[in-house]
Write an enzyme that holds these catalytic residues in place. Sequence first.
Site, PDB file in Angstrom:
ATOM      1  N   SER A 160     -20.992  13.468  45.060  1.00 48.85           N
ATOM      2  CA  SER A 160     -19.928  14.419  45.613  1.00 48.85           C
ATOM      3  C   SER A 160     -19.716  15.895  44.851  1.00 48.85           C
ATOM      4  CB  SER A 160     -18.541  13.530  44.853  1.00 48.85           C
ATOM      5  OG  SER A 160     -17.442  14.162  45.254  1.00 48.85           O
ATOM      6  N   TYR A 173     -14.395   8.727  38.303  1.00 48.19           N
ATOM      7  CA  TYR A 173     -14.880   9.038  39.513  1.00 48.19           C
ATOM      8  C   TYR A 173     -15.786  10.264  39.191  1.00 48.19           C
ATOM      9  CZ  TYR A 173     -15.705  10.171  44.492  1.00 48.19           C
ATOM     10  OH  TYR A 173     -16.059  10.147  45.648  1.00 48.19           O
TER      11      TYR A 173
HETATM   12  N1  NAD Z   1     -14.071  11.187  51.458  1.00 43.36           N
HETATM   13  C1  NAD Z   1     -14.558  12.187  50.602  1.00 43.36           C
HETATM   14  O1  NAD Z   1     -13.828  13.291  50.533  1.00 43.36           O
HETATM   15  C2  NAD Z   1     -15.834  11.838  49.765  1.00 43.36           C
HETATM   16  C3  NAD Z   1     -16.384  13.143  48.994  1.00 43.36           C
HETATM   17  C4  NAD Z   1     -17.347  12.892  48.288  1.00 43.36           C
HETATM   18  C5  NAD Z   1     -17.991  11.793  47.952  1.00 43.36           C
HETATM   19  N2  NAD Z   1     -17.793  11.017  48.801  1.00 43.36           N
HETATM   20  C6  NAD Z   1     -18.297   9.393  48.931  1.00 43.36           C
HETATM   21  O2  NAD Z   1     -18.884   9.029  49.999  1.00 43.36           O
HETATM   22  C7  NAD Z   1     -18.680   7.832  50.291  1.00 43.36           C
HETATM   23  C8  NAD Z   1     -17.981   7.307  51.387  1.00 43.36           C
HETATM   24  O3  NAD Z   1     -16.737   7.931  51.360  1.00 43.36           O
HETATM   25  P1  NAD Z   1     -15.432   7.551  52.265  1.00 43.36           P
HETATM   26  O4  NAD Z   1     -14.743   8.772  52.210  1.00 43.36           O
HETATM   27  O5  NAD Z   1     -16.236   7.435  53.780  1.00 43.36           O
HETATM   28  O6  NAD Z   1     -14.829   6.301  51.810  1.00 43.36           O
HETATM   29  P2  NAD Z   1     -13.942   5.171  52.323  1.00 43.36           P
HETATM   30  O7  NAD Z   1     -13.351   4.652  51.321  1.00 43.36           O
HETATM   31  O8  NAD Z   1     -13.640   5.383  53.658  1.00 43.36           O
HETATM   32  O9  NAD Z   1     -14.946   3.866  52.485  1.00 43.36           O
HETATM   33  C9  NAD Z   1     -15.799   3.431  51.577  1.00 43.36           C
HETATM   34  C10 NAD Z   1     -16.525   2.023  51.978  1.00 43.36           C
HETATM   35  O10 NAD Z   1     -17.171   1.379  50.940  1.00 43.36           O
HETATM   36  C11 NAD Z   1     -17.023  -0.060  50.914  1.00 43.36           C
HETATM   37  N3  NAD Z   1     -17.109  -0.598  49.815  1.00 43.36           N
HETATM   38  C12 NAD Z   1     -16.330  -0.299  48.443  1.00 43.36           C
HETATM   39  N4  NAD Z   1     -16.588  -0.996  47.587  1.00 43.36           N
HETATM   40  C13 NAD Z   1     -17.724  -1.928  47.899  1.00 43.36           C
HETATM   41  C14 NAD Z   1     -18.694  -2.969  47.469  1.00 43.36           C
HETATM   42  N5  NAD Z   1     -18.587  -3.159  46.308  1.00 43.36           N
HETATM   43  N6  NAD Z   1     -19.708  -3.123  48.256  1.00 43.36           N
HETATM   44  C15 NAD Z   1     -19.739  -2.910  49.551  1.00 43.36           C
HETATM   45  N7  NAD Z   1     -19.171  -1.988  50.134  1.00 43.36           N
HETATM   46  C16 NAD Z   1     -17.898  -1.390  49.378  1.00 43.36           C
HETATM   47  C17 NAD Z   1     -15.326   0.119  51.645  1.00 43.36           C
HETATM   48  O11 NAD Z   1     -15.175  -1.413  51.712  1.00 43.36           O
HETATM   49  C18 NAD Z   1     -15.534   0.978  52.657  1.00 43.36           C
HETATM   50  O12 NAD Z   1     -15.663   0.562  53.909  1.00 43.36           O
HETATM   51  C19 NAD Z   1     -18.381   7.233  48.860  1.00 43.36           C
HETATM   52  O13 NAD Z   1     -19.301   6.898  48.100  1.00 43.36           O
HETATM   53  C20 NAD Z   1     -17.315   8.288  48.107  1.00 43.36           C
HETATM   54  O14 NAD Z   1     -17.539   8.113  46.868  1.00 43.36           O
HETATM   55  C21 NAD Z   1     -16.354  10.756  49.667  1.00 43.36           C
END
Ligand code: NAD
Length: 268
Positions: A160, A173
Site C-alpha cells: 500500500s 495498518y
Molecule cells: N482499497 C484501498 O484503497 C487499498 C489501498 C492499498 C492497499 N489495499 C490492499 O489491497 C487489498 C485488497 O483491498 P480491498 O480494498 O479490495 O479490500 P476489501 O476489504 O474490499 O476486500 C478484502 C477481502 O479480503 C478478505 N479477507 C479479510 N481477511 C481475510 C482472511 N483472514 N482470510 C481470507 N480472506 C480475508 C475479505 O473477506 C474481503 O473479501 C488489501 O490487502 C488491502 O489492504 C487496499
Amino acid sequence: MTGRVQHEPMTAVYPELPGKAAVVTGAARGMGARFAAALASRGVHVVGADIDSDRMRATAEEISAEPGAVHERPGRVVPTGVDVCDPDQQDAVARLAVAEFGRLDFWVNNAGIFPFAAAEEISAGQISDTLAVNVQGVLFGAQAAARHMQAGGAIVNMSSVAAVRVRRGRGAYCTSKAAVAHLTESLAVELGDRGIRVNALAPGYIDTEMTRWVKEDPAALAHALDVVPLHRLGSPEEVVGPLLFLLSDSARYVTGHSIAVDGGSRHV
Ligand SMILES: NC(=O)c1ccc[n+]([C@@H]2O[C@H](COP(=O)([O-])OP(=O)(O)OC[C@H]3O[C@@H](n4cnc5c(N)ncnc54)[C@H](O)[C@@H]3O)[C@@H](O)[C@H]2O)c1
C-alpha cells in the site's frame, strides 16, 4: 461485488496468459474480485479464496456470467474458503489449484484488513490481528505458492501507499504494509533461486468497501482528494493493468519491486 466496470479495450492482452492457473486471496469482493475477473477473462484459471466463503461463491458465479471476456476461452473461477492466517489452509488452496487445473503459475496475496486506532490506543488484539492477516497471511501464501508452483511462476503481494506514507489512526495498518514491502524483497531474493518472481502493488485510495469510510465522511474525502495529485479515488480496474504486467512475461526480469498505483499520493 464492488468496482464492476466493463473491461477496457486498451488493457494489454498478454498472449502468454491463457491456460495458466492462479490463486487470488481475498477475492470475494473489492480488488481481489476484480483481479479474479480480469485473469479469468484473459483465459487464466483462478482459485478465488476468501474467509467469506458464501460471498466468494456468489462472486465466482457473477464472474463466470460476465460478458465481454478478452480471451475467446475464459478461465474457470473455482471458489473456496480460506483464512490466510492458517498456513495449512493456504496449502490446501494451492493443492486445490493443482488438482483443478494441473498447474499453479500465479499467486496474488490480496486478502487484507484495515483497522483504525490512534497509535496510543492500538490494542494487543488489533495489532496481532493486523499482522496475522496482512503480514503472516502474505508469508504463508507465498510459502504455499512456492511449494506447489513451477519455475517461472510469479507472486504479487498487496502492499500500500501506507508502506511509505503514514497517516493518523493507521499505525497498525501502515506497519503491516511496510512489512509486506520488505517481505516482498526477502521472498524475491530467496525464491529467485527457483525462478519464482515476487513483486508488490502499492495502491493508494482505491474505491472499495475497505475505503467506504472515505466517501461517507466529507472531511475524509476532501483530505483524500487533496493528497492525491490526480484528485480522485482510483477504481479496482485501474489496478488490474499493473497486476497483469507483473504476472506477465513482460516483467520477467522484474522481481522484489513495488509498483505504486496511487495517483501520486505517495509524494504528498
Ligand atoms: N482499497 C484501498 O484503497 C487499498 C489501498 C492499498 C492497499 N489495499 C490492499 O489491497 C487489498 C485488497 O483491498 P480491498 O480494498 O479490495 O479490500 P476489501 O476489504 O474490499 O476486500 C478484502 C477481502 O479480503 C478478505 N479477507 C479479510 N481477511 C481475510 C482472511 N483472514 N482470510 C481470507 N480472506 C480475508 C475479505 O473477506 C474481503 O473479501 C488489501 O490487502 C488491502 O489492504 C487496499
